[in-house]
Design an enzyme around this catalytic site. Structure first.
Site, short mmCIF file in Angstrom:
data_model
loop_
_atom_site.label_atom_id
_atom_site.label_comp_id
_atom_site.label_asym_id
_atom_site.label_seq_id
_atom_site.Cartn_x
_atom_site.Cartn_y
_atom_site.Cartn_z
N GLY A 10 47.89 46.37 39.69
CA GLY A 10 47.39 45.12 38.93
C GLY A 10 48.32 43.96 39.00
O GLY A 10 49.38 44.04 39.48
N PHE A 11 48.19 42.99 38.19
CA PHE A 11 49.05 41.65 38.18
C PHE A 11 50.23 42.10 37.67
O PHE A 11 51.20 41.78 38.49
CB PHE A 11 48.41 41.00 37.40
N GLY A 36 42.73 46.19 39.16
CA GLY A 36 43.72 45.96 40.05
C GLY A 36 43.27 45.65 41.58
O GLY A 36 42.09 45.73 41.66
N LEU A 76 50.64 51.25 32.33
CA LEU A 76 49.99 49.81 32.30
C LEU A 76 48.68 49.83 32.52
O LEU A 76 47.89 48.88 32.46
CB LEU A 76 50.68 48.77 33.15
N ALA A 117 52.27 49.86 27.50
CA ALA A 117 52.10 48.37 27.42
C ALA A 117 50.93 47.81 26.46
O ALA A 117 49.78 48.51 26.61
CB ALA A 117 51.88 47.72 28.69
N TYR A 149 39.36 45.44 21.67
CA TYR A 149 40.72 45.72 22.29
C TYR A 149 41.92 45.89 21.82
O TYR A 149 42.75 46.86 22.01
CB TYR A 149 41.11 44.40 23.29
#
Ligand code: UDP
Length: 323
Positions: A10-11, A36, A76, A117, A149
C-alpha cells in the site's frame, strides 16, 4: 531485524518498507493487493533483503508462517479511504476487524511485538482540538456509514491494548492523520491526489461541501520516520500515539494552492456532500493532532511543508505514475 509489514504494497506500507530497508533491516510484505499495488514495491523485488507474499492477512496459516520468520510486525493492512468505506461497508468492517484479530493472535503465540496502524477518524466529531490521545472519541450514529471505519479501528485499538495488558504482548498503536505523498491513489477519495489529478488534466477541481473544512497534511516520508522509530522504544508498548502534521488548511484554500503549484487553469467547483458520497454523509470540520506524546518518546515532529508535499505529488503524477 526482520520485519513483517501487512499491507506493505500500500501507499504507507511501501514507504515504510523503503525506510526499514534503508536502516539495514530485512522486510517481508504481506498484501492481498485489494487496495495496494505491486507497482509500489516493484523497485524492491530485486533486493535480497526483501520478500513479499500476495495473500490475505485474514488467513491464520499464512500469517502464522510469516510471524515465525519475523522479529517485529507492522500491521497496516486495512480497508482505507472514505469513499471505499461508504461504498463497501461490509468489506471495511470485516477486513479491519478480522485481520487485526488474526495478526494479534498469531503474534501473541510467538510473543512478537506488533504495531497497529489506526486513524485520526477515531476522534470523529470531537470538538476538543487539538486531539489528544486520552481525549473522548465522538462518533455519529451507526446508520451513517462513515463511522463504521472509526468504530472498526477503535476495536482494533482496544484489542491491541488488551493484548498488552492481559497477555503482555508488546503492542503500539498509532493514529495516523491525513498522510500524503507519492504513490497515494485518489481512487478511494483521498483529496490531494484527486485535486492534483484534476489540476493536471485541466478538469474542474471538486471541493466537497462548502470547502471550509480543514485538515492537516503530513508527508509520508515524515510519517514513516515515526513508524520506524517507535517500535524501538519499550516505553511505547501498550500506548497510543498521534502521528501527523499541525499546519491546517481549508479544502477551498487547498484547491487554490494545488491549482497554483500545478500552474493549472482548472476551475474550482463546490460539490454537495450528498452528491460526492451519497445521502446522510457527515464530515468533520477540523482535525489537528496534539503531538506532545510522540515528541516526548521519539523527539519526532514533521519536517516537510505542505508545498513540498504538493510538489512531490505533482512530480509523481507528472512522471506518469497516475493517481
Ligand atoms: N474532499 C474534497 N474533494 C475531493 C476529495 C475529498 O473536497 O475530491 C474533502 C473531503 O470531503 C474531506 C477532505 O477533503 O473534507 C479530506 O478528505 P480525504 O478523503 O482525503 O480524508 P479525510 O480527512 O476525510 O479522511
Amino acid at each position: 531485524m526482520r520485519y513483517l509489514i501487512t499491507g506493505g504494497a500500500g501507499f504507507i506500507g511501501s514507504h515504510l518498507a523503503d525506510e526499514l530497508l534503508s536502516r539495514g533491516h530485512r522486510v517481508h510484505v504481506l498484501d492481498d493487493l485489494s487496495t495496494g499495488s505491486i507497482a509500489n514495491i516493484a523497485h524492491l523485488k530485486p533486493r535480497p533483503d526483501f520478500e513479499y507474499t500476495i495473500d490475505s492477512c485474514e488467513s491464520p496459516s499464512v500469517v502464522a508462517e510469516l510471524v515465525d520468520e519475523s522479529d517485529v510486525i507492522y500491521h497496516l493492512a486495512a480497508a482505507v479511504g472514505v469513499e471505499l468505506i461508504v461504498q463497501s461497508p461490509v468489506r471495511t468492517i470485516e477486513t479491519n476487524v478480522r485481520c487485526t484479530e488474526v495478526v494479534l493472535d498469531r503474534a501473541n503465540r510467538k510473543q512478537k511485538p506488533v504495531f497497529i496502524a489506526s486513524t485520526s477518524e477515531v476522534y470523529g466529531k470531537s470538538p476538543a482540538l487539538p486531539f489528544q490521545e486520552e481525549g473522548d472519541l465522538v462518533l455519529g450514529a451507526t446508520s451513517k456509514g462513515r463511522w463504521a471505519y472509526a468504530c472498526s479501528k477503535a476495536i482494533d485499538e482496544f484489542l491491541a491494548i488488551a493484548y498488552w495488558r492481559e497477555r503482555k504482548l508488546p503492542t503500539v498503536v498509532a493514529r495516523l492523520f491525513n498522510t500524503v505523498g507519492p504513490r497515494q491513489t485518489g481512487r478511494y477519495g483521498m483529496v490531494i491526489p484527486n485535486f492534483v489529478r484534476q489540476a493536471l488534466a485541466g478538469q474542474p477541481i471538486t471541493v466537497y461541501g462548502d470547502g471550509a473544512q480543514q485538515r492537516c497534511f503530513c508527508h509520508v516520508h515524515d510519517v514513516v520516520q515515526a513508524l520506524a522509530g517507535i517500535m524501538e522504544h519499550e516505553e511505547a508498548y501498550g500506548e497510543v500515539f498521534n502521528i501527523g502534521a499541525e499546519e491546517e488548511i481549508s479544502m477551498l484554500k487547498l484547491a487554490e494552492r494545488v491549482r497554483d503549484r500545478a500552474d493549472s487553469d482548472s476551475e474550482i467547483v463546490l460539490l454537495p456532500y450528498d452528491q460526492a458520497y451519497g445521502p446522510g454523509f457527515e464530515d468533520m470540520a477540523r482535525r489537528i493532532p496534539d503531538l506532545t506524546k510522540i515528541n516526548a518518546v521519539l523527539g519526532w515532529a514533521p519536517q516537510r511543508t505542505l508545498d513540498e508535499i504538493l510538489d512531490d505529488v505533482l512530480d509523481h503524477q507528472r512522471a506518469g505514475a497516475g493517481a
